[in-house]
Design an enzyme around this catalytic site. Structure first.
Site, short mmCIF file in Angstrom:
data_model
loop_
_atom_site.label_atom_id
_atom_site.label_comp_id
_atom_site.label_asym_id
_atom_site.label_seq_id
_atom_site.Cartn_x
_atom_site.Cartn_y
_atom_site.Cartn_z
N LYS A 109 4.53 -13.58 4.87
CA LYS A 109 5.71 -12.76 5.18
C LYS A 109 5.89 -12.56 6.69
CE LYS A 109 4.35 -9.21 2.66
NZ LYS A 109 3.08 -9.64 2.05
N ARG A 157 6.93 -1.46 -1.36
CA ARG A 157 5.75 -1.92 -2.08
C ARG A 157 5.52 -1.11 -3.35
NH1 ARG A 157 2.79 -4.20 2.69
NH2 ARG A 157 0.81 -4.99 2.00
N ARG A 217 -7.67 -15.97 7.87
CA ARG A 217 -6.99 -15.08 8.83
C ARG A 217 -7.95 -14.07 9.44
NH1 ARG A 217 -1.73 -11.69 6.96
NH2 ARG A 217 -3.24 -10.17 6.21
N ARG A 241 -8.80 -7.97 11.42
CA ARG A 241 -8.47 -6.87 10.51
C ARG A 241 -9.60 -6.65 9.53
NH1 ARG A 241 -2.42 -7.79 8.38
NH2 ARG A 241 -3.34 -6.66 6.60
N ARG A 260 -6.65 -5.51 -2.65
CA ARG A 260 -5.25 -5.64 -2.21
C ARG A 260 -4.45 -6.47 -3.21
NH1 ARG A 260 -6.44 -7.98 3.43
NH2 ARG A 260 -4.20 -8.17 3.70
P1 ADP Z 1 -0.77 -7.54 3.93
O1 ADP Z 1 0.60 -7.89 3.45
O2 ADP Z 1 -1.48 -8.69 4.54
O3 ADP Z 1 -1.62 -6.82 2.91
P2 ADP Z 1 0.30 -5.50 5.76
O4 ADP Z 1 0.11 -5.71 7.20
O5 ADP Z 1 1.67 -5.64 5.21
O6 ADP Z 1 -0.71 -6.51 5.10
O7 ADP Z 1 -0.25 -4.07 5.31
C1 ADP Z 1 -1.54 -3.64 5.63
C2 ADP Z 1 -1.84 -2.32 4.93
O8 ADP Z 1 -0.92 -1.30 5.39
C3 ADP Z 1 -1.67 -2.30 3.42
O9 ADP Z 1 -2.82 -2.78 2.74
C4 ADP Z 1 -1.42 -0.81 3.16
O10 ADP Z 1 -2.59 -0.06 3.21
C5 ADP Z 1 -0.56 -0.41 4.35
N1 ADP Z 1 0.88 -0.58 4.03
C6 ADP Z 1 1.74 -1.44 4.60
N2 ADP Z 1 2.96 -1.34 4.06
C7 ADP Z 1 2.87 -0.39 3.09
C8 ADP Z 1 3.78 0.17 2.16
N3 ADP Z 1 5.06 -0.23 2.09
N4 ADP Z 1 3.32 1.14 1.32
C9 ADP Z 1 2.07 1.57 1.36
N5 ADP Z 1 1.15 1.08 2.21
C10 ADP Z 1 1.54 0.11 3.07
#
Ligand code: ADP
Length: 189
Positions: free
Chosen positions: A14, A88, A127, A133, A145
């Site tokens: 994404k 999400r 990654r 991370r 996740r």
């Molecule tokens: P990825 O898609 O690789 O899991 P992101 O960078 O989108 O990683 O998100 C990292 C973390 O940030 C998620 O695992 C969550 O804890 C938090 N997060 C991001 N976006 C949301 C969301 N819309 N709702 C709840 N938590 C979120």
């Protein structure tokens, strides 16, 4: 306004594809994950968000929705937005619809990147080498996740499907191939 929700599991690509869509269509790219990671690490909010994200859990809706709305409000003149990593949960999707309705606009489409679980795990482990991370480095956290995605996030696609806004895109192939698939999906909106 072009409001695109770029959807898919962790590791679907994404972030990479959002950058390309943003450049091509002149959109703003908002990634809630990036917003959380960019908070002042000493702030209470950053510490709270990190207590969830480091374990691979979602940050509570109430906090995430506020953060998202304040981020969108920074760009009142945007001709469109790519939402990456938001919504999400179904509650976040409902909040986004309500928020955009007040602004006289709506979600144009959800583009959902489809990638197999095996491929996702391989990508996230690779990654971890470059992202630094914590949530990429541990297979148990990656698994959490993915499980959270399947249980809580995947149903959000249904929310847009009933509105006739869901488009599934094959997320496997070269980065460029996937970009082209996304461009043709956007061009046909
Ligand atoms: P990825 O898609 O690789 O899991 P992101 O960078 O989108 O990683 O998100 C990292 C973390 O940030 C998620 O695992 C969550 O804890 C938090 N997060 C991001 N976006 C949301 C969301 N819309 N709702 C709840 N938590 C979120």
């Amino acid at each position: 306004m072009l409001n695109i929700v770029l959807f898919g599991p962790p590791g679907a690509g994404k972030g990479t594809q959002s950058e390309r869509l943003k450049d091509k269509y002149g959109l703003i790219h908002i990634s809630t994950g990036d917003v959380f990671r960019a908070l002042d690490p000493e702030s209470d909010l950053a510490k709270l968000a990190k207590s969830y994200s480091d374990k691979g859990n979602l940050v509570p809706d109430e906090i995430t929705i506020k953060i998202l709305e304040s981020e969108v409000s920074k760009f009142p003149d945007a001709k469109g937005v790519i939402y990456d990593g938001f919504p999400r949960t179904t509650a976040q999707a409902e909040a986004l619809d309500a928020f955009l309705a007040i602004k006289g606009t709506s979600v144009t489409a959800m583009l959902s990147l489809v990638v197999s679980e095996e491929e996702l795990k391989a990508r996230l482990i690779a990654r971890a080498e470059v992202s630094g991370r914590k949530d990429d480095a541990d297979p148990a956290i990656i698994q959490n996740r993915i499980e959270t995605y399947k249980k809580t996030t995947a149903p959000v696609a249904g929310f847009y499907k009933v509105q006739g806004k869901l488009s599934e895109i094959d997320g496997v192939g070269s980065i460029q191939d996937i970009t082209e698939r996304l461009f043709s999906a956007v061009d046909s909106l």
